[in-house]
Design a protein around this motif. Structure first.
Motif, PDB file in Angstrom:
ATOM      1  N   LEU A 177       3.102  10.928  -5.810  1.00 12.01           N
ATOM      2  CA  LEU A 177       4.170  11.532  -6.780  1.00 12.01           C
ATOM      3  C   LEU A 177       3.422  11.791  -8.188  1.00 12.01           C
ATOM      4  O   LEU A 177       3.740  12.889  -8.679  1.00 12.01           O
ATOM      5  CB  LEU A 177       5.295  10.577  -7.360  1.00 12.01           C
ATOM      6  CG  LEU A 177       6.120  10.274  -5.685  1.00 12.01           C
ATOM      7  CD1 LEU A 177       7.418   9.519  -6.429  1.00 12.01           C
ATOM      8  CD2 LEU A 177       6.823  11.604  -5.329  1.00 12.01           C
ATOM      9  N   GLY A 178       2.445  11.149  -8.511  1.00 14.33           N
ATOM     10  CA  GLY A 178       1.613  11.428  -9.811  1.00 14.33           C
ATOM     11  C   GLY A 178       1.000  12.610  -9.542  1.00 14.33           C
ATOM     12  O   GLY A 178       0.775  13.566 -10.413  1.00 14.33           O
ATOM     13  N   PHE A 228       2.943  15.533  -9.690  1.00 15.25           N
ATOM     14  CA  PHE A 228       3.346  15.846 -11.149  1.00 15.25           C
ATOM     15  C   PHE A 228       2.360  16.747 -11.704  1.00 15.25           C
ATOM     16  O   PHE A 228       2.414  17.670 -12.403  1.00 15.25           O
ATOM     17  CB  PHE A 228       3.718  14.735 -11.873  1.00 15.25           C
ATOM     18  CG  PHE A 228       4.591  15.137 -12.938  1.00 15.25           C
ATOM     19  CD1 PHE A 228       5.912  15.308 -12.822  1.00 15.25           C
ATOM     20  CD2 PHE A 228       4.066  15.005 -14.141  1.00 15.25           C
ATOM     21  CE1 PHE A 228       6.635  15.375 -13.802  1.00 15.25           C
ATOM     22  CE2 PHE A 228       4.814  15.371 -15.370  1.00 15.25           C
ATOM     23  CZ  PHE A 228       6.047  15.475 -15.357  1.00 15.25           C
ATOM     24  N   ALA A 229       0.977  16.114 -11.536  1.00 18.72           N
ATOM     25  CA  ALA A 229      -0.480  16.907 -12.223  1.00 18.72           C
ATOM     26  C   ALA A 229      -0.217  18.156 -11.617  1.00 18.72           C
ATOM     27  O   ALA A 229      -0.596  19.187 -12.499  1.00 18.72           O
ATOM     28  CB  ALA A 229      -1.248  15.916 -11.864  1.00 18.72           C
ATOM     29  N   LEU A 230      -0.185  18.407 -10.361  1.00 17.65           N
ATOM     30  CA  LEU A 230      -0.170  19.490  -9.707  1.00 17.65           C
ATOM     31  C   LEU A 230       0.643  20.728 -10.134  1.00 17.65           C
ATOM     32  O   LEU A 230       0.347  21.789 -10.602  1.00 17.65           O
ATOM     33  CB  LEU A 230      -0.134  19.668  -8.130  1.00 17.65           C
ATOM     34  CG  LEU A 230      -0.575  20.466  -7.379  1.00 17.65           C
ATOM     35  CD1 LEU A 230      -2.076  20.713  -7.246  1.00 17.65           C
ATOM     36  CD2 LEU A 230      -0.311  20.074  -6.003  1.00 17.65           C
ATOM     37  N   ALA A 231       1.933  20.275 -10.530  1.00 17.12           N
ATOM     38  CA  ALA A 231       3.181  20.980 -11.085  1.00 17.12           C
ATOM     39  C   ALA A 231       2.656  21.506 -12.515  1.00 17.12           C
ATOM     40  O   ALA A 231       2.716  22.669 -12.853  1.00 17.12           O
ATOM     41  CB  ALA A 231       4.215  20.348 -11.001  1.00 17.12           C
ATOM     42  N   LEU A 258      13.500   8.953  -7.226  1.00 13.75           N
ATOM     43  CA  LEU A 258      13.639  10.433  -6.841  1.00 13.75           C
ATOM     44  C   LEU A 258      14.426  11.119  -8.042  1.00 13.75           C
ATOM     45  O   LEU A 258      13.946  12.376  -8.417  1.00 13.75           O
ATOM     46  CB  LEU A 258      14.221  10.870  -5.630  1.00 13.75           C
ATOM     47  CG  LEU A 258      13.134  10.494  -4.206  1.00 13.75           C
ATOM     48  CD1 LEU A 258      14.020  10.908  -3.081  1.00 13.75           C
ATOM     49  CD2 LEU A 258      12.030  11.448  -4.554  1.00 13.75           C
ATOM     50  N   ALA A 259      15.301  10.705  -8.473  1.00 13.10           N
ATOM     51  CA  ALA A 259      16.197  11.181  -9.476  1.00 13.10           C
ATOM     52  C   ALA A 259      15.174  11.570 -10.693  1.00 13.10           C
ATOM     53  O   ALA A 259      15.273  12.460 -11.622  1.00 13.10           O
ATOM     54  CB  ALA A 259      17.439  10.418  -9.754  1.00 13.10           C
ATOM     55  N   ALA A 260      14.668  10.420 -11.189  1.00 13.07           N
ATOM     56  CA  ALA A 260      13.735  10.430 -12.296  1.00 13.07           C
ATOM     57  C   ALA A 260      12.694  11.466 -12.173  1.00 13.07           C
ATOM     58  O   ALA A 260      12.319  12.509 -13.316  1.00 13.07           O
ATOM     59  CB  ALA A 260      13.242   8.935 -12.663  1.00 13.07           C
ATOM     60  N   PHE A 261      12.319  11.515 -10.932  1.00 10.56           N
ATOM     61  CA  PHE A 261      11.224  12.430 -10.717  1.00 10.56           C
ATOM     62  C   PHE A 261      11.732  13.955 -10.667  1.00 10.56           C
ATOM     63  O   PHE A 261      11.004  14.867 -11.324  1.00 10.56           O
ATOM     64  CB  PHE A 261      10.405  12.250  -9.338  1.00 10.56           C
ATOM     65  CG  PHE A 261       9.327  12.958  -9.066  1.00 10.56           C
ATOM     66  CD1 PHE A 261       8.034  12.791  -9.828  1.00 10.56           C
ATOM     67  CD2 PHE A 261       9.638  14.067  -7.899  1.00 10.56           C
ATOM     68  CE1 PHE A 261       7.071  13.591  -9.423  1.00 10.56           C
ATOM     69  CE2 PHE A 261       8.309  14.564  -7.732  1.00 10.56           C
ATOM     70  CZ  PHE A 261       7.123  14.617  -8.319  1.00 10.56           C
ATOM     71  N   ALA A 269       0.891  -1.266  -0.067  1.00 16.41           N
ATOM     72  CA  ALA A 269       0.131   0.167  -0.057  1.00 16.41           C
ATOM     73  C   ALA A 269       1.156   1.244   0.038  1.00 16.41           C
ATOM     74  O   ALA A 269       0.623   2.355  -0.648  1.00 16.41           O
ATOM     75  CB  ALA A 269      -1.015   0.088   1.237  1.00 16.41           C
ATOM     76  N   ALA A 270       1.917   1.040   0.817  1.00 16.50           N
ATOM     77  CA  ALA A 270       2.979   2.447   0.937  1.00 16.50           C
ATOM     78  C   ALA A 270       3.347   2.866  -0.307  1.00 16.50           C
ATOM     79  O   ALA A 270       3.513   3.762  -0.942  1.00 16.50           O
ATOM     80  CB  ALA A 270       4.116   1.991   1.872  1.00 16.50           C
ATOM     81  N   VAL A 271       3.841   1.766  -1.106  1.00 14.25           N
ATOM     82  CA  VAL A 271       4.486   1.733  -2.512  1.00 14.25           C
ATOM     83  C   VAL A 271       3.472   2.458  -3.433  1.00 14.25           C
ATOM     84  O   VAL A 271       3.644   3.514  -4.154  1.00 14.25           O
ATOM     85  CB  VAL A 271       5.165   0.537  -3.052  1.00 14.25           C
ATOM     86  CG1 VAL A 271       5.387   0.760  -4.455  1.00 14.25           C
ATOM     87  CG2 VAL A 271       6.384   0.196  -2.180  1.00 14.25           C
ATOM     88  N   LEU A 272       2.208   1.820  -3.195  1.00 16.66           N
ATOM     89  CA  LEU A 272       1.181   2.192  -4.372  1.00 16.66           C
ATOM     90  C   LEU A 272       0.938   3.896  -3.928  1.00 16.66           C
ATOM     91  O   LEU A 272       0.780   4.649  -4.898  1.00 16.66           O
ATOM     92  CB  LEU A 272      -0.134   1.546  -4.168  1.00 16.66           C
ATOM     93  CG  LEU A 272       0.016   0.105  -5.022  1.00 16.66           C
ATOM     94  CD1 LEU A 272      -1.110  -0.666  -4.841  1.00 16.66           C
ATOM     95  CD2 LEU A 272       0.038   0.511  -6.554  1.00 16.66           C
ATOM     96  N   VAL A 273       0.627   4.100  -2.721  1.00 18.29           N
ATOM     97  CA  VAL A 273       0.164   5.253  -2.279  1.00 18.29           C
ATOM     98  C   VAL A 273       1.229   6.388  -2.523  1.00 18.29           C
ATOM     99  O   VAL A 273       1.036   7.593  -3.166  1.00 18.29           O
ATOM    100  CB  VAL A 273      -0.031   5.642  -0.907  1.00 18.29           C
ATOM    101  CG1 VAL A 273      -0.044   7.098  -0.238  1.00 18.29           C
ATOM    102  CG2 VAL A 273      -1.236   4.885  -0.342  1.00 18.29           C
TER     103      VAL A 273
END
Lengths: 910, 64, 123
Positions: A16-17, A20-23, A172-175, A7-11
């Protein structure tokens, strides 16, 4: 992997998605000119990127071990925030005026657009960022590890532990790359990113408060219950200052260091200065930001105490925020806590890497690449891809560096210890920045020397010991000093011991840094460009109109090519359209670019690639000389000269005014003198004409009247004779006076006996006195009265006094007494009479020229010249004496004068 | 009146620096309430107070 | 009846010579040694002519002249000012104050006597 970890990974991915959308949304809104972040609240929340995983996890760790020892880190920024309106505002004004892209760019621009300064600052920032980034990686990895461990899949955990960190790093680097390098223009605000981190600040605050509330009211019966239990558990002492295990100096230094870090950390400089949309926003932020810090720290102590009471150890306290909900079966709260930590960490990583990678590309790599002529980079058609590539590599470098540090050192250290290393590192920027905007004298050599030395001291006193702690270097290095040199022990340099290693490092490095900056600046000459930039920065409010920096021949087309290459076609075209609009006609490629165009092109380039690179690029394209420094200084000097000239003019006119006033005074004095001379001449003329009148009248009478009897004839002839004598006296006196006054008197100065002088005068006066039947009394001692004077002149004085006295005494019964006295250092001669005396008001006037002593006029009018006393005074004063009138013992006036005793006279020595 | 406001904020920062550092803290550190040192409460209270003061200084109208 | 002349001067020898000259010219002579004395002498029967010195202690000739001209009953007295100060400004000042003639010292005795006679329309 268990359910919670999954769940943590999914959340996390979802989160992060969402970011990104917000940004993206924020960016699109910005492009359409409808910014969602243009208000002080978003600005404040973006500043809260200061609170990272350090705050989120680490503060509890520190609080568990050291009580309120975690607080200086937030008190410092609070104090700094109060200076926003003053100090930080000036930095903002400068940054906006000169298109600053990072703290390295700021420093470089200030110190003569120096590539060395830019590169050095970048290196220090990068090296300082690495431990800090590693801290975030460690926190997230530990968090995930905890969740996985809780799921009970121990085998998976042990195999995945290290990988987790690496996976987190790469993710994090990719993000960050996706996030931070969408635009080339580094000053163009990353509005989407700011919106995202502002959102993250809300998330981490809410999550942390949720955990705090859960611990305080869920696990305990409120704050008082918590306190009671803490006391029962013997934790009360930890809340006192002794519990912090800090000294007073540590507390102060950590406060100072944190205040500096809140501005100087690359990400802080990014959000405070570079991303600031409106300077006015700092006003509200200056109290809202501290308020945020206060609120997010409210539950640090409760969570720490709660964890300890419930059996946690101080060693694990960094993970209390996550572990407490987890252990107490609150899976969803734990997930929320993890999310908060993730948000704190990602916000930091995103902004930090964007800031650092911009510096790496603009201030370190590009200047070097551009200078290596062999690469022919300046002639490549499109450099935007290269620049972006460098930035992406920079992000990866910073994150991988963080990962390596985490592996090498970070695992052995607490989160906060790692953070402090970064704080002390970026604090090295403080001297060159603060002095740079306040003191024009700070120059490039000083900045480089100070920064380099401070950096080395930092490496030696703080980074090196951390390697020792990690077991990568032998412990004896810290314990005994290198090669056993006790004085060089990294954490007790030159015997400065008893301090927390961080304050020890801060004190030494900042002292050395500041000292060298000042010293070297004072000892070396800045270049002309440095002087110019210093003026532009320190006096930013006055010099907003930047002087034209380029003079020389450049074709507009050449500039356009440059812009296309570095900014890309669309951005370059936009600039060109603005230029065309400015002129009202399109620019011809062959037309000569004026200084304004060149300067604006440079400014545009600087926004993308920093001041130092832009300068190098433009220099390569503009043929002919640059204006530079020399010509520019000429212009400045010219201005200086004009200023100097006008200052001198003003001074001249002041002098003239003064001279005029003096002339006027002199003229008035002259007129006064002239009037006096006129009066004198008129008076002399009158005094001469009066006896002449008598002489002429009686002569004519005698001539016209031969029939006069003998007695009458004799009478008239006597009158003629006496008036003639009077005339002679008068002429002599006038001559004497004019000689004395003009300094042409021929004085016969010699030692003399005043007694002898008085006796001589008395002998000479005997005739007149006898004639007027005046009784003279003489009291002169027998012993000599040595004085130095012109004997004959002093005889004249005494004679004059005696004759004066004889004129005023009653007839008959006139009495005159002359006396010689020895007084303190002088001989005094007194001539007293029993005449009418001189009223006090007249006692000075009688010494004026032609003042006739008017006595009792029953007698004949006195026959003096009216100059006798004037001349007497001149003579007496010539020999250092004094002459005056006072009351006489005989009832009339006493005319007295003194002469100094001749101390050298042999008679006295005997 | 930006200058006055500026001077007041600097004064506030200095006051806060004094209140939140030694030797002031040494005085506070001696006090114990109900078996617990009051230092943490003091620190948070002063912190909150200076923030409030700063807000008041900055937000009250009519001085620019 | 002989015309009366008042001689006003603080210089005894000058008074003496003027007295002698005026007597010889056939006038009745009165003497005053200061401004104050001169004004006293005018009370009662004012003289036909005054020989008035300018530079005198207390109040000077100008002031005496001014006071005389302020009294209508003394209007008939002719005033000849005598002065050892020969400047033009002073002469004008005297005439402006109402003096009839202005004579500078030292003077020719004959000229003075002639002028006085002319002014008193005798001889």
């Amino acid at each position: 992997m268990g359910a919670l970890a999954t769940a943590a990974v999914l959340v996390s991915l979802l989160y992060l998605g969402l970011l990104f959308a917000l940004a993206s949304w924020g960016d699109r809104r910005a492009e359409r000119g409808r910014s969602v972040i243009a208000n002080p609240y978003v600005y404040t929340l973006s500043l809260a990127v200061y609170c990272t995983a350090w705050t989120y996890f680490g503060s509890v760790g520190v609080a568990a071990a050291q009580g309120v020892g975690f607080l200086p880190v937030y008190l410092g920024p609070t104090l700094l925030a109060f200076l926003f309106v003053g100090f930080v505002r000036k930095i903002l004004v400068i940054a906006k005026a000169y298109g600053i892209t990072s703290i390295a760019d700021f420093a470089s621009a200030r110190y003569g657009k120096s590539g060395t300064v830019a590169g050095l600052v970048t290196i220090v920032a990068l090296v300082g960022s690495i431990p800090y980034i590693s801290l975030q990686l460690k926190a997230v990895a530990t968090g995930i590890g905890l969740l996985i461990a809780h799921d009970g899949s121990g085998a998976v955990l042990s195999g995945l532990g290290a990988d987790t960190a690496l996976i987190v790093t790469l993710l994090l680097a990719a993000f960050s790359i996706l996030f931070g390098t969408r635009h080339i223009d580094a000053t163009e605000h990353h509005q989407g990113m700011v919106l995202a981190i502002a959102f993250e600040s809300i998330v981490k605050l809410v999550c942390f408060l949720a955990v705090g509330v859960f611990v305080t009211w869920g696990l305990f019966g409120g704050p008082f219950d918590l306190l009671d239990r803490a006391r029962e558990a013997g934790l009360g002492d930890r809340l006192g200052f002794a519990g912090t295990r800090l000294t007073a100096a540590d507390w102060f230094v950590l406060t100072l260091l944190s205040g500096l870090a809140a501005l100087l950390l690359p990400r802080q400089f990014q959000v405070v200065v570079i991303e600031n949309l409106e300077i006015g926003h700092v006003k509200r932020a200056s109290w809202l930001f501290p308020l945020y810090l206060l609120v997010i720290n409210l539950f640090v102590l409760p969570i720490a105490l709660g964890g300890l009471i419930l059996g946690g150890s101080t060693r694990e306290a960094d993970s209390f925020v996550l572990a407490l909900p987890l252990v107490h079966g609150q899976g969803w709260l734990a997930l929320l806590a993890f999310l908060g930590g993730l948000s704190a960490a990602t916000a930091m990583v995103i902004v930090e890497t964007v800031a650092v990678s911009t510096m790496i590309s603009n201030d370190l790599v590009m200047p070097i690449l551009l200078r290596v002529g062999a690469l022919g980079l300046a002639n490549k058609p499109d450099l935007t891809r290269l620049i972006l590539g460098v930035r992406r590599a920079g992000i990866l470098l910073a994150l991988l560096g963080g990962y390596l540090f985490f592996h090498g050192v970070g695992e052995a250290m607490g989160l906060v210890s790692i953070g402090y290393i970064a704080f002390a590192g970026v604090a090295q920027f403080a001297p060159l920045l603060v002095l740079g905007i306040a003191w024009k004298g700070a120059n490039r050599n000083g900045a480089v020397a100070g920064l380099l030395a401070g950096f080395l001291v930092w490496l030696y006193t703080l980074v090196l010991p951390s390697f020792v702690t990690a077991g990568m270097l032998p412990g004896s290095l810290v314990a005994e000093g290198p090669f056993g040199f006790d004085l060089l022990r990294p954490t007790a340099l030159f015997g400065l011991s008893g301090l927390n290693p961080v304050s020890h490092c801060a004190i030494w490095s900042l002292a050395v840094n500041t000292g060298l900056l000042v010293l070297v600046s004072l000892l070396t000459r800045p270049s002309d460009l440095e002087r110019l930039q210093a003026i532009l920065f320190v006096d930013v409010e006055q010099s907003r109109r930047t002087p034209r920096l380029w003079r020389g021949e450049a074709r507009a087309g050449a500039l356009q090519e440059l812009l296309v290459r570095f900014l890309g076609r669309p951005a370059a075209d936009a600039v060109w359209r603005t230029e065309a609009a400015r002129r009202g006609r399109p620019l011809e490629p062959d037309e000569a670019a004026d200084a304004g165009l060149v300067e604006r092109a440079e400014r545009q380039l600087a926004r993308a690639i920093g001041a130092a690179s832009a300068r190098a690029v433009i220099a390569s394209a503009v043929r002919g000389e640059t204006v530079g420094p020399d010509a520019l200084m000429e212009i400045l000097d010219e201005t200086q000269k004009v200023l100097e000239y006008s200052r001198r003019l003003e001074q001249k006119s002041n002098e003239l005014e003064a001279a005029t006033a003096e002339l006027r005074r002199a003229n008035e004095r002259l007129q006064e003198l002239d009037r006096l001379k006129d009066d004198f001449l008129a008076t002399v003329s009158h005094e001469l004409r009066t006896p002449l009148t008598s002489i002429r009248s009686f002569s004519e009478i005698l001539l016209d009247n031969p029939d006069l009897d003998a007695e009458e004839r004799a009478h008239f002839l006597r009158i003629i004779t006496s008036e003639s004598e009077r005339l002679t006296r008068l002429i002599n006196d006038v001559l004497d006076l004019s000689k004395i006054e003009s300094g042409r008197m021929d004085w016969q100065v010699a030692p003399a006996d005043l007694g002898e002088i008085v006796r001589a005068a008395v002998r000479a006066a005997e005739g007149i006195l006898t004639e007027r039947a005046v009784a003279l009394e003489v009291a002169i001692p027998a012993e000599p009265a040595p004085v130095v004077c012109d004997r004959d002149r002093v005889v004249q004085v005494v004679l004059n006094l005696l004759s004066n006295a004889s004129k005023f005494v009653p007839k008959p019964g006139g009495r005159v007494r002359i006396e010689l006295l020895r007084k303190d250092g002088v001989f005094e001669v007194r001539v007293e009479d029993n005449g009418p005396g001189v009223p006090p008001a007249q006692r000075e006037v009688v010494f004026e020229k032609f003042h006739q002593l008017t006595g009792d006029l029953n007698t004949q009018k006195p026959t003096g010249t009216g100059l006798g006393l004037t001349i007497s005074r001149q003579i007496v004063e010539r020999f250092g004496g004094r002459i005056w009138v006072e009351d006489s013992n005989l009832g009339g006036a006493a005319l007295c004068f003194t002469l100094p005793i001749d101390e050298a006279a042999p008679a006295l020595a005997a | 009146m930006l200058e006055r406001r500026l001077a007041r904020l600097v004064a506030l920062a200095l006051t806060a620096l004094v209140l939140l550092n030694f030797p002031t803290l040494a005085l506070v550190d001696r006090a114990v309430l109900g078996g617990v040192p009051i230092l943490p409460f003091y620190l948070f209270a002063v912190w909150g107070a200076v923030i409030g003061l700063a807000a008041w200084l900055i937000e009250r109208p009519g001085e620019d | 009846m002989a015309k009366r002349v008042l001689v006003v001067d603080d210089e005894p020898n000058i008074v003496l010579s003027l007295e002698f000259l005026m007597r010889r010219a056939g006038f009745e002579v009165q003497v005053a040694r200061s401004g104050g004395e001169a004004l006293k002498a005018l009370e009662g029967e004012p003289p036909d002519l005054m020989l008035l010195d300018v530079m005198m202690p207390e109040f000077d000739g100008y002031e005496v002249c001014e006071r005389i001209r302020a009294r209508p009953d003394w209007n008939k007295t002719k005033i000849v000012m005598l002065t050892a100060r020969g400047r033009e400004a002073e002469r004008e000042r005297g005439l402006a104050l109402g003096a009839d003639a202005y004579v500078t010292k030292p003077f020719s005795t004959r000229d003075l006597v002639d002028q006085v006679k002319r002014m008193l329309e005798v001889g």
